[in-house]
Design a protein around this motif. Structure first.
Motif, PDB file in Angstrom:
ATOM      1  N   SER A 178      -7.441  -5.840  -4.493  1.00 28.44           N
ATOM      2  CA  SER A 178      -7.775  -4.913  -5.232  1.00 28.44           C
ATOM      3  C   SER A 178      -7.309  -3.499  -4.644  1.00 28.44           C
ATOM      4  CB  SER A 178      -9.518  -4.744  -5.683  1.00 28.44           C
ATOM      5  OG  SER A 178     -10.206  -4.656  -4.530  1.00 28.44           O
ATOM      6  N   ARG A 179      -7.380  -3.501  -3.222  1.00 29.22           N
ATOM      7  CA  ARG A 179      -7.062  -2.374  -2.636  1.00 29.22           C
ATOM      8  C   ARG A 179      -5.403  -2.041  -2.846  1.00 29.22           C
ATOM      9  NH1 ARG A 179      -8.186   2.540  -1.342  1.00 29.22           N
ATOM     10  NH2 ARG A 179      -7.700   3.355   0.988  1.00 29.22           N
ATOM     11  N   ILE A 180      -4.620  -3.309  -2.811  1.00 30.54           N
ATOM     12  CA  ILE A 180      -3.213  -3.117  -2.984  1.00 30.54           C
ATOM     13  C   ILE A 180      -2.962  -2.369  -4.496  1.00 30.54           C
ATOM     14  CG2 ILE A 180      -0.990  -4.554  -3.748  1.00 30.54           C
ATOM     15  CD1 ILE A 180      -1.831  -6.167  -1.380  1.00 30.54           C
ATOM     16  N   SER A 221       7.021  -3.382  -3.078  1.00 29.14           N
ATOM     17  CA  SER A 221       6.679  -4.734  -2.704  1.00 29.14           C
ATOM     18  C   SER A 221       5.439  -4.413  -1.562  1.00 29.14           C
ATOM     19  CB  SER A 221       7.703  -5.495  -1.755  1.00 29.14           C
ATOM     20  OG  SER A 221       8.678  -6.251  -2.811  1.00 29.14           O
ATOM     21  N   SER A 222       4.472  -5.287  -2.091  1.00 29.36           N
ATOM     22  CA  SER A 222       3.331  -5.205  -1.206  1.00 29.36           C
ATOM     23  C   SER A 222       2.961  -6.499  -0.284  1.00 29.36           C
ATOM     24  CB  SER A 222       2.028  -4.977  -2.009  1.00 29.36           C
ATOM     25  OG  SER A 222       1.756  -6.289  -2.792  1.00 29.36           O
ATOM     26  N   SER A 223       2.353  -6.429   0.681  1.00 26.33           N
ATOM     27  CA  SER A 223       1.944  -7.532   1.395  1.00 26.33           C
ATOM     28  C   SER A 223       0.691  -7.292   1.951  1.00 26.33           C
ATOM     29  CB  SER A 223       2.849  -7.745   2.503  1.00 26.33           C
ATOM     30  OG  SER A 223       2.880  -8.995   3.146  1.00 26.33           O
ATOM     31  N   VAL A 240      -3.468  -4.350   4.547  1.00 29.63           N
ATOM     32  CA  VAL A 240      -2.755  -4.199   3.383  1.00 29.63           C
ATOM     33  C   VAL A 240      -1.622  -3.544   3.656  1.00 29.63           C
ATOM     34  CG1 VAL A 240      -4.312  -4.896   1.753  1.00 29.63           C
ATOM     35  CG2 VAL A 240      -4.107  -2.758   2.028  1.00 29.63           C
ATOM     36  N   GLY A 241      -0.297  -3.533   2.861  1.00 27.45           N
ATOM     37  CA  GLY A 241       0.771  -2.719   3.081  1.00 27.45           C
ATOM     38  C   GLY A 241       1.672  -2.613   1.967  1.00 27.45           C
ATOM     39  N   ILE A 242       2.349  -1.433   1.559  1.00 28.67           N
ATOM     40  CA  ILE A 242       3.267  -1.559   0.527  1.00 28.67           C
ATOM     41  C   ILE A 242       4.525  -0.628   0.868  1.00 28.67           C
ATOM     42  CG2 ILE A 242       3.519  -1.434  -2.032  1.00 28.67           C
ATOM     43  CD1 ILE A 242       0.648  -0.848  -2.312  1.00 28.67           C
TER      44      ILE A 242
END
Ligand code: ATP
Ligand code: MG
Length: 277
Positions: A178-180, A221-223, A240-242
């Motif tokens: 949900s944070r992404i 793109s997220s991961s 989290v990262g995008i």
């Protein structure tokens, strides 16, 4: 008959909508006359847009977007960093980009041990390891800067493009998905894009990623972690990262298919072709 390839290219370059360039004509005379009229009209509009930049009415949209995204992220607890464009081979190895890896062929090497960064993640991983020794979690950091990838041609790829990479270290495990979505929404809102969707993709670097898409174009793109790559950087926290391409964000917002017009260029300025008189 249609416009010739050269006529079509010229009209698209001047910002003529694609539908207009697909028109059909009964004979070459009518076609050429229509081309001349459209070229004149769009060249005039292009010149007006360029002049409005220099009258101080506005600044180029890549600069404006960079600052807007920055301000919005800072407001939401992120800190901006600026790291070197030249990175070491060892950093790519830690991202699993060995000689077998598909992205490896796209790397611009400076010498045997250094290259132009194809992504921001290695430097962010590296400094975050140190920052996590000093700062409280969640630790929120982002960078906006040039990345370089060879063999990048076509309407959605450039050899030099501008990446925004944000990372949040210490995100609650259950909150990561949900944070992404929340962080992607923040970036989309700041970019003025409403019609986006999420799609699960297979990434050669991260495994499964959640991508942000707009009309078939990948915007980001997220991961998330813990992730198998983390060990190489000495990181054990969840995260989290995008990563977003700013030129793609602008092309998506302006509904203009070519990202080239918005990137670093000496032939375009802020989406406007400079070869007009
Ligand atoms: P694609 O599959 O579209 O080539 P990618 O999955 O290889 O992109 P990522 O490594 O996920 O790209 O990079 C994050 C973002 O950076 C992409 O979603 C895109 O917006 C942007 N990007 C990547 N490569 C380029 C490029 N060559 N030119 C412009 N933007 C790019
Ligand atoms: Mg991707």
């Amino acid at each position: 008959m249609n416009f010739t390839a050269t006529q079509r290219e010229r009209l698209l370059e001047l910002g003529c909508p694609k539908a207009e360039t697909d028109r059909n004509f009964l004979d070459a005379g009518t076609r050429n006359k229509t081309f001349a009229l459209l070229e004149k009209q769009f060249a005039r509009e292009t010149k007006e847009r360029i002049r409005s930049l220099f009258s101080g009415e506005r600044q180029p949209s890549l600069s404006v977007l960079r600052e807007r995204l920055s301000a919005e992220l800072i407001k939401n607890g992120f800190t901006r960093v600026e790291t070197p464009t030249v990175i070491s081979k060892e950093f790519l190895r830690r991202m699993s980009l060995d000689s077998e890896h598909p992205l490896n062929n796209q790397v611009f090497w400076i010498d045997a041990n250094r290259c132009l960064r194809p992504m921001l993640a290695p430097n962010l991983y590296y400094i975050s390891k140190s920052l996590l020794n000093v700062c409280e979690k969640p630790l929120r950091v982002f960078e906006i800067g040039s990345c370089f990838r060879k063999d990048s041609s076509g309407a959605a790829h450039m050899e030099e493009f501008t990446m925004l990479n944000l990372a949040e270290w210490g995100t609650e495990l259950e909150a990561r998905q949900s944070r992404i979505r929340e962080l992607a929404a923040l970036v989309m809102k700041a970019s003025g894009i409403a019609d986006y969707a999420f799609e699960t993709e297979e990434s050669t670097v991260y495994g499964e990623t959640l991508d942000v898409m707009c009309g078939g174009l990948e915007l980001g793109s997220s991961s998330m972690g813990p992730h198998p790559l983390d060990a190489a950087w000495g990181i054990t926290d969840s995260w989290v990262g995008i990563g977003f391409g700013l030129e793609r964000l602008l092309a998506a917002r302006e509904k203009n298919g070519t990202i080239r017009a918005y990137g670093r260029s000496i032939t375009y300025l802020d989406g406007s072709a400079l070869n007009v008189k």
